[in-house]
Design an enzyme around this catalytic site. Structure first.
Site, PDB file in Angstrom:
ATOM      1  N   ASP A 238      -8.536 120.847 -34.780  1.00 41.28           N
ATOM      2  CA  ASP A 238      -8.201 119.423 -34.814  1.00 41.28           C
ATOM      3  C   ASP A 238      -6.731 119.333 -35.205  1.00 41.28           C
ATOM      4  O   ASP A 238      -6.321 119.870 -36.250  1.00 41.28           O
ATOM      5  CB  ASP A 238      -9.046 118.685 -35.863  1.00 41.28           C
ATOM      6  CG  ASP A 238     -10.520 118.569 -35.460  1.00 41.28           C
ATOM      7  OD1 ASP A 238     -10.856 118.980 -34.340  1.00 41.28           O
ATOM      8  OD2 ASP A 238     -11.310 118.054 -36.271  1.00 41.28           O
ATOM      9  N   ASP A 397     -19.294 112.041 -30.435  1.00 42.19           N
ATOM     10  CA  ASP A 397     -19.204 111.945 -31.901  1.00 42.19           C
ATOM     11  C   ASP A 397     -20.363 111.090 -32.428  1.00 42.19           C
ATOM     12  O   ASP A 397     -20.174 109.923 -32.785  1.00 42.19           O
ATOM     13  CB  ASP A 397     -17.868 111.300 -32.302  1.00 42.19           C
ATOM     14  CG  ASP A 397     -16.663 112.115 -31.841  1.00 42.19           C
ATOM     15  OD1 ASP A 397     -16.678 113.331 -32.011  1.00 42.19           O
ATOM     16  OD2 ASP A 397     -15.722 111.507 -31.309  1.00 42.19           O
TER      17      ASP A 397
HETATM   18  O1  1PR Z   1     -11.585 109.576 -28.364  1.00 42.64           O
HETATM   19  O2  1PR Z   1     -10.890 110.732 -26.296  1.00 42.64           O
HETATM   20  O3  1PR Z   1      -9.211 110.061 -27.986  1.00 42.64           O
HETATM   21  O4  1PR Z   1     -10.775 111.923 -28.421  1.00 42.64           O
HETATM   22  C1  1PR Z   1     -10.573 112.091 -29.791  1.00 42.64           C
HETATM   23  C2  1PR Z   1     -11.147 113.441 -30.124  1.00 42.64           C
HETATM   24  O5  1PR Z   1     -10.789 113.723 -31.468  1.00 42.64           O
HETATM   25  C3  1PR Z   1     -12.657 113.474 -30.025  1.00 42.64           C
HETATM   26  O6  1PR Z   1     -13.054 114.675 -29.420  1.00 42.64           O
HETATM   27  C4  1PR Z   1     -13.126 113.446 -31.475  1.00 42.64           C
HETATM   28  O7  1PR Z   1     -14.261 114.267 -31.648  1.00 42.64           O
HETATM   29  C5  1PR Z   1     -11.945 114.029 -32.218  1.00 42.64           C
HETATM   30  N1  1PR Z   1     -11.747 113.439 -33.550  1.00 42.64           N
HETATM   31  C6  1PR Z   1     -11.291 112.177 -33.796  1.00 42.64           C
HETATM   32  N2  1PR Z   1     -11.184 112.013 -35.132  1.00 42.64           N
HETATM   33  C7  1PR Z   1     -11.559 113.149 -35.721  1.00 42.64           C
HETATM   34  C8  1PR Z   1     -11.577 113.427 -37.161  1.00 42.64           C
HETATM   35  O8  1PR Z   1     -12.019 114.489 -37.599  1.00 42.64           O
HETATM   36  N3  1PR Z   1     -11.125 112.494 -37.954  1.00 42.64           N
HETATM   37  N4  1PR Z   1     -12.361 115.298 -34.941  1.00 42.64           N
HETATM   38  C9  1PR Z   1     -11.917 114.057 -34.731  1.00 42.64           C
HETATM   39  C10 1PR Z   1     -13.482 115.770 -34.470  1.00 42.64           C
HETATM   40  C11 1PR Z   1     -14.938 117.433 -34.734  1.00 42.64           C
HETATM   41  C12 1PR Z   1     -15.003 118.815 -34.264  1.00 42.64           C
HETATM   42  C13 1PR Z   1     -14.943 119.740 -35.431  1.00 42.64           C
HETATM   43  C14 1PR Z   1     -16.367 120.139 -35.594  1.00 42.64           C
HETATM   44  C15 1PR Z   1     -16.592 121.387 -36.338  1.00 42.64           C
HETATM   45  N5  1PR Z   1     -13.631 117.027 -34.951  1.00 42.64           N
HETATM   46  O9  1PR Z   1     -14.137 119.161 -33.293  1.00 42.64           O
HETATM   47  O10 1PR Z   1     -14.057 120.711 -35.154  1.00 42.64           O
HETATM   48  O11 1PR Z   1     -17.059 119.074 -36.211  1.00 42.64           O
HETATM   49  O12 1PR Z   1     -16.200 121.304 -37.642  1.00 42.64           O
HETATM   50  P1  1PR Z   1     -16.827 122.271 -38.750  1.00 42.64           P
HETATM   51  O13 1PR Z   1     -17.185 123.523 -38.035  1.00 42.64           O
HETATM   52  O14 1PR Z   1     -15.730 122.500 -39.731  1.00 42.64           O
HETATM   53  O15 1PR Z   1     -17.995 121.559 -39.327  1.00 42.64           O
HETATM   54  P2  1PR Z   1     -10.598 110.475 -27.760  1.00 42.64           P
END
Ligand code: 1PR
Length: 545
Positions: A238, A397
């Site tokens: 991320d 999500d």
């Molecule tokens: O909506 O098309 O602009 O895409 C935004 C992207 O950013 C989406 O894929 C969304 O999942 C991601 N995203 C947005 N905000 C966050 C945040 O964390 N605040 N991250 C975010 C999502 C989730 C996973 C993470 C796993 C594993 N991150 O990618 O890496 O949950 O984590 P872990 O193994 O540590 O538990 P758009």
């Protein structure tokens, strides 16, 4: 510097192929018109997307006679993916469009009754010991395709082809073929790590063709109906700009990426390009970058993720996925920029797949409100039409919504082993947008079915409740989604140790599993996860140095 000609007939994501060729010390000369083909000594035909689209582009631009002439003249020719398929007579994917007919056989679709389609991941190209462009029996190669040449013992060998095969589920297919001056791979060698670079080198140096000439009799592989697809382990980064303006890898707890202390700084876990390289060298099968903050105030051409991709794709030879902000937008100067144009910039910078989050949910809402009809105008449809379904991932999500009884909502419900705060025995998974900030009245089953209909090729299944908890994947969510769709699913969120990967592969039919925090914090390496899976009898690909 020696050169190789690369045929640039569609707006393809071939940056990684160029990077691979350059890494091997060769220079790419572009073939941009049929008149350029005779200048080529060595010619590579890469392929992306659909067979029919690819063949009709080649036909319309009048490339087919020039390619045939090159092949008939005995000059070195290499086809990759759809570039291999083009050598066949035709494909079930588009029965009205003929292929080059160099191989007297045709292609058909994988059976999806017992497995996900497309076939995505690392599988064998087994020649049963016969020399073929330095393919090795213990190596694994990266495939992504829905149509294949089914391997029928002796059929291609009778035409003089040497054949390498892979097996997916119960279907054995042609992974690569070679004869005389022709070499073609169904897999993407440029995305197959060191094993892939080795086979490209064998083509470029001519050693592959020589070894084939020295062993003229064709092989007949000794078929083993054993699924050789490996368990895919993905590292996810991320990425966002921190308060100091630096682009950093971060990681949230249930999507909150700020430190718990009073200053609430964005958690900084390292530099994206360096970390991606480290995960590649530990054996990650893919690397995913999610740009988790919008680029609203940044000119599209300066998207910081473009540079990250350019740099990463020079040293990381496994598939790269990029997500975040892929939607129709208005640039800082007021120009409208389509999602397809943004995706194209990412592909040209080295991405192999794009991942769409918020926009997919909004498109799915419209799909249902218009009576489940498609008009070809969504980002998913446009990008998958241009680059193929396999290039479009939908990132989901979801968040649990607990309910007391089965008929409490119209949504797709599960009976959960983990009751809610008031002892509720049922729950459904609500889709969210904008990084979990806004919850919509749509459940995951509805979403994945809509995006599959639109042409998405894969689901990246996060889970907000589990994200960053280190408590293991949400197996109930993964099982619900897997039974609702036929496209591959990547389980994400909650991985805290190698045992969690084993659990998700053994207790669900997930196609891949992704980890983030446990790798970034240095608690475990990707290699440790793979070693653990291997020790438990699961087939994995190990990094080849
Ligand atoms: O909506 O098309 O602009 O895409 C935004 C992207 O950013 C989406 O894929 C969304 O999942 C991601 N995203 C947005 N905000 C966050 C945040 O964390 N605040 N991250 C975010 C999502 C989730 C996973 C993470 C796993 C594993 N991150 O990618 O890496 O949950 O984590 P872990 O193994 O540590 O538990 P758009």
């Amino acid at each position: 510097m020696p050169t190789v000609h690369l045929l640039d007939y569609v707006a393809g994501n071939i940056r990684s192929l160029v990077n691979a060729i350059e890494k091997l010390g060769y220079e790419v000369d572009w073939v941009r018109s049929p008149e350029d083909v005779p200048k080529a000594e060595k010619l590579i035909l890469p392929g992306v997307g659909h067979f029919g689209h690819c063949m009709s582009q080649l036909a319309q631009a009048n490339y087919l006679p020039a390619i045939k002439k090159h092949i008939d003249a005995g000059k070195p020719f290499m086809g990759i993916c759809v570039g291999l398929q083009a050598l066949f007579e035709g494909s079930e994917e588009d029965p009205s469009t003929p292929g080059l007919g160099v191989i007297k056989s045709s292609l058909n679709e994988f059976n999806d009754s017992d497995k996900s389609v497309p076939h995505i991941g690392w599988n064998s190209a087994d020649t049963c010991g016969w020399p073929m462009y330095d393919l090795r029996p213990d190596s694994k190669y990266y495939y992504v395709h829905s149509y294949k040449s089914s391997y029928i013992k002796g059929q291609l060998e009778a035409q003089g082809w040497t054949v390498a095969t892979g097996t997916y589920g119960k279907e054995t297919f042609v992974g690569a073929v070679a004869k005389g001056n022709i070499y073609a791979t169904q897999f993407h060698p440029e995305k197959s790590g060191v094993a892939g670079l080795r086979t490209i080198r064998a083509f470029l140096t001519g050693e592959g063709a020589k070894a084939l000439r020295d062993n003229p009799a064709s092989n007949i592989p000794n078929l083993q109906f054993r699924d050789s697809l490996t368990r895919r382990v993905i590292a996810c980064l991320d990425v966002r700009t921190n308060d100091q303006g630096d682009l950093v890898v971060t990681k949230g707890d249930q999507y909150d990426v700020r430190e718990k202390g009073s200053d609430r700084n964005v958690r900084n876990l390292g530099k994206p390009v360096e970390m991606a390289k480290r995960y590649y060298e530990e054996g990650a099968d893919e690397v995913t970058f999610l740009n988790i903050t919008s680029f609203r105030d940044c000119p599209v051409a300066d998207l910081p993720m473009l540079e990250i991709l350019r740099q990463t794709s020079r040293t990381v030879f496994v598939p790269l996925t990029i997500g975040g902000g892929i939607r129709d937008t208005v640039d800082t100067d007021g120009t409208k920029v389509s999602a397809l144009e943004i995706a194209t910039m990412y592909f040209k910078s080295g991405a192999d797949k794009v991942s769409i989050g918020s926009d997919a949910v909004l498109a799915a809402e419209e799909y249902y409100s218009l009576g489940q009809k498609l008009f070809g105008n969504t980002a998913i449809e446009q990008i998958s039409r241009a680059y193929g379904n396999q290039a479009v991932v939908v990132s989901v999500d979801p968040k649990r919504v607990y309910v007391p009884k089965l008929d409490a909502t119209r949504h797709n419900i599960i009976h959960t082993q983990y009751p809610g705060p008031k002892g509720e025995a049922f729950c459904w998974y609500a889709c969210t947008i904008k990084g979990g900030r806004e919850t919509r009245d749509m459940d995951v089953v509805e979403l994945v079915q809509a995006v599959e209909a639109m042409g998405a090729g894969e689901i990246l299944l996060n889970c907000i409740d589990k994200d960053g908890t280190n408590s293991g994947f949400d197996l109930e969510l993964i099982s619900q989604v897997k039974s609702a769709t036929r496209i591959p699913v990547i389980a994400s969120s909650g991985a805290g140790n190698p045992g969690h990967f084993e659990e998700v592969f053994n207790k669900t039919t997930t196609d891949a599993a992704l980890g983030a925090g446990m790798f970034h914090r240095g608690e475990y390496t990707v290699k440790q996860v793979k070693d653990h899976l291997q020790s438990k009898g699961l087939v994995v690909r190990q990094f080849e140095g």
